[in-house]
Design a protein around this motif. Structure first.
Motif, PDB file in Angstrom:
ATOM      1  N   HIS A   1       1.927  -8.241   7.572  1.00 24.84           N
ATOM      2  CA  HIS A   1       0.537  -8.620   7.811  1.00 24.84           C
ATOM      3  C   HIS A   1       0.083  -8.227   9.227  1.00 24.84           C
ATOM      4  CE1 HIS A   1      -3.062 -11.081   7.963  1.00 24.84           C
ATOM      5  NE2 HIS A   1      -2.944 -11.216   6.655  1.00 24.84           N
ATOM      6  N   PRO A   2      -1.133  -7.678   9.360  1.00 30.51           N
ATOM      7  CA  PRO A   2      -1.617  -7.289  10.695  1.00 30.51           C
ATOM      8  C   PRO A   2      -1.596  -8.441  11.703  1.00 30.51           C
ATOM      9  CG  PRO A   2      -3.054  -6.360   9.023  1.00 30.51           C
ATOM     10  CD  PRO A   2      -2.074  -7.264   8.300  1.00 30.51           C
TER      11      PRO A   2
ATOM     12  N   CYS B   1     -10.993 -12.490   3.647  1.00 32.39           N
ATOM     13  CA  CYS B   1      -9.813 -12.697   4.495  1.00 32.39           C
ATOM     14  C   CYS B   1     -10.226 -13.410   5.775  1.00 32.39           C
ATOM     15  CB  CYS B   1      -9.165 -11.346   4.818  1.00 32.39           C
ATOM     16  SG  CYS B   1      -7.806 -11.515   5.975  1.00 32.39           S
TER      17      CYS B   1
ATOM     18  N   VAL C   1     -10.468 -11.277   9.054  1.00 34.02           N
ATOM     19  CA  VAL C   1     -11.250 -10.032   8.990  1.00 34.02           C
ATOM     20  C   VAL C   1     -11.941  -9.660  10.306  1.00 34.02           C
ATOM     21  CG1 VAL C   1     -13.353 -11.106   8.045  1.00 34.02           C
ATOM     22  CG2 VAL C   1     -12.803  -8.738   7.481  1.00 34.02           C
TER      23      VAL C   1
ATOM     24  N   CYS D   1      -9.375  -7.957  12.668  1.00 35.09           N
ATOM     25  CA  CYS D   1      -8.413  -7.015  12.094  1.00 35.09           C
ATOM     26  C   CYS D   1      -8.905  -5.573  12.212  1.00 35.09           C
ATOM     27  CB  CYS D   1      -8.183  -7.364  10.619  1.00 35.09           C
ATOM     28  SG  CYS D   1      -6.980  -6.272   9.848  1.00 35.09           S
TER      29      CYS D   1
ATOM     30  N   CYS E   1     -12.163  -6.904   2.099  1.00 32.07           N
ATOM     31  CA  CYS E   1     -11.642  -7.997   2.948  1.00 32.07           C
ATOM     32  C   CYS E   1     -12.737  -9.020   3.273  1.00 32.07           C
ATOM     33  CB  CYS E   1     -11.065  -7.438   4.246  1.00 32.07           C
ATOM     34  SG  CYS E   1      -9.849  -6.135   4.001  1.00 32.07           S
TER      35      CYS E   1
ATOM     36  N   CYS F   1      -2.671  -9.830   2.043  1.00 28.59           N
ATOM     37  CA  CYS F   1      -3.442  -8.739   2.633  1.00 28.59           C
ATOM     38  C   CYS F   1      -3.807  -7.724   1.561  1.00 28.59           C
ATOM     39  CB  CYS F   1      -2.624  -8.086   3.747  1.00 28.59           C
ATOM     40  SG  CYS F   1      -3.466  -6.690   4.510  1.00 28.59           S
ATOM     41  N   HIS F   2      -5.065  -7.253   1.564  1.00 30.12           N
ATOM     42  CA  HIS F   2      -5.486  -6.263   0.579  1.00 30.12           C
ATOM     43  C   HIS F   2      -4.940  -4.878   0.885  1.00 30.12           C
ATOM     44  CE1 HIS F   2      -8.170  -8.998  -1.399  1.00 30.12           C
ATOM     45  NE2 HIS F   2      -8.880  -9.208  -0.310  1.00 30.12           N
ATOM     46  N   VAL F   3      -4.656  -4.610   2.150  1.00 34.07           N
ATOM     47  CA  VAL F   3      -4.338  -3.238   2.553  1.00 34.07           C
ATOM     48  C   VAL F   3      -2.836  -2.991   2.658  1.00 34.07           C
ATOM     49  CG1 VAL F   3      -4.645  -1.537   4.414  1.00 34.07           C
ATOM     50  CG2 VAL F   3      -6.559  -3.003   3.709  1.00 34.07           C
TER      51      VAL F   3
HETATM   52 FE1  SF4 Z   1      -6.935  -7.078   7.647  1.00 28.16          FE
HETATM   53 FE2  SF4 Z   1      -8.046  -6.876   5.240  1.00 28.16          FE
HETATM   54 FE3  SF4 Z   1      -5.450  -7.345   5.436  1.00 28.16          FE
HETATM   55 FE4  SF4 Z   1      -7.219  -9.210   6.093  1.00 28.16          FE
HETATM   56  S1  SF4 Z   1      -6.893  -8.369   4.069  1.00 28.16           S
HETATM   57  S2  SF4 Z   1      -5.421  -8.646   7.229  1.00 28.16           S
HETATM   58  S3  SF4 Z   1      -8.837  -8.007   6.992  1.00 28.16           S
HETATM   59  S4  SF4 Z   1      -6.531  -5.515   6.126  1.00 28.16           S
END
Ligand code: SF4
Length: 317
Positions: A243-244, A283, A286, A289, A296, A314-316
């Protein structure tokens, strides 16, 4: 497969603050297995202390289930809860604030024994107090003293002796070392580990100091604005964060080797944790991030298993 001692299912704790609903804990789920330490980390205001208090029902939950040895403790009556309460204890960040300054150490440690009528004679009470003090590295000479006569680390030991008085199974450790000097922190953490091995205790260890959490925890959950963003085995989380937000938190831990420290890429977290009052859909991370996409902002990512026993929301990534 092992049976969890604690199973938290979609636990929420919301507060009505007049101009909105403060969603301090907003749907967290995890298991904690017997003899395990689950670390819960995040910046201040992320809801981790409220989560600890709600799990052991010091705060009444808004929603969710807490299964402890096969029963949902949120459904128990006040009287039934009294029995279960012996199995749950909490130790706090500021041991001084939780110790009555006018009571001797003997009376502080014996208080739970008094409340639950756990002895037949005064002698039995004294013997048990001494036994508890010895467990935490204190002795006979400390029995008649008052809290102000002790250092921070010793006060934490007194709080721990009191928490152990009723032979609990599960202890929520709410930032128990953050108010202590660095040199003392390791001693208290080692004591907690030692007691866990000797007494088979299970811990939820709440902290913002990621390095100490790594040392004491089997698994770690990362919390942000009332949600769990990532959950994995301790080493896995530190070596392969997904996770970021976790990556940003980890990049902020200083490394003792100056060469490695110079060559690392530090991810700067812009701004503070946003307000948990009336949070928007999507998220929670968001606005801070660097990888945010349109989805998000509209859809809250679920905590899903990305690799074996490694969960992230996380979507990404
Ligand atoms: Fe970043 Fe989107 Fe992942 Fe949330 S879902 S951590 S905003 S990439």
């Amino acid at each position: 497969m092992k049976t969890p001692l604690i199973s938290a299912k979609n636990i929420k704790k919301h507060f009505d603050v007049g101009d909105g609903i403060l969603k301090a804990v907003d749907g967290i789920s995890f298991d904690i297995f017997p003899g395990e330490t689950l670390g819960l980390v995040g910046e201040s205001g992320c809801g981790k202390s409220t989560a600890g208090r709600t799990i052991i029902r010091l705060y009444e939950p808004t929603e969710g289930e807490l299964i402890f040895i096969g029963q949902n403790i949120y459904e128990l009556s006040r009287k039934e809860m009294q029995e279960v309460r012996r199995d749950f204890q909490m130790i706090f960040q500021d041991p001084y604030a939780s110790l009555n300054p006018r009571m001797t150490v003997e009376d502080i440690v014996a208080e739970p024994l008094d409340i639950h009528h756990m002895y037949e004679s005064h002698k039995e009470r004294s013997v048990r107090v001494l036994e508890l003090l010895e467990l935490v590295g204190l002795g006979q000479e400390h029995v008649m003293r008052f809290p102000h006569e002790f250092s921070g680390g010793q006060r934490q030991r007194i709080g721990l002796a009191r928490a152990l008085a009723l032979n609990p199974k599960f202890i929520v450790c709410d930032e128990p070392i953050s108010a202590l000097d660095v040199s003392i922190q390791a001693q208290v953490v080692n004591l907690l580990k030692d007691l866990q091995n000797r007494l088979g205790l299970t811990y939820l260890f709440i902290a913002h100091d990621l390095s100490m959490v790594r040392y004491i925890s089997n698994r770690v959950g990362v919390m942000y604005l009332g949600h769990i963003m990532e959950l994995a085995d301790s080493e896995e989380l530190y070596i392969n964060p997904i996770h970021p937000y976790t990556k940003a938190l980890l990049s902020a831990i200083p490394i003792p080797d100056p060469e490695i420290q110079r060559s690392r890429h530090r991810i700067m977290l812009e701004g503070d944790v946003p307000s948990p009052i009336n949070p928007k859909e999507g998220c929670r991370f968001v606005d801070r991030c660097a990888y945010a996409q349109d989805i998000c902002r509209t859809t809250t990512p679920k905590l899903i298993e990305k690799k074996e026993n490694h969960f992230a929301a996380c979507h990404v990534f």
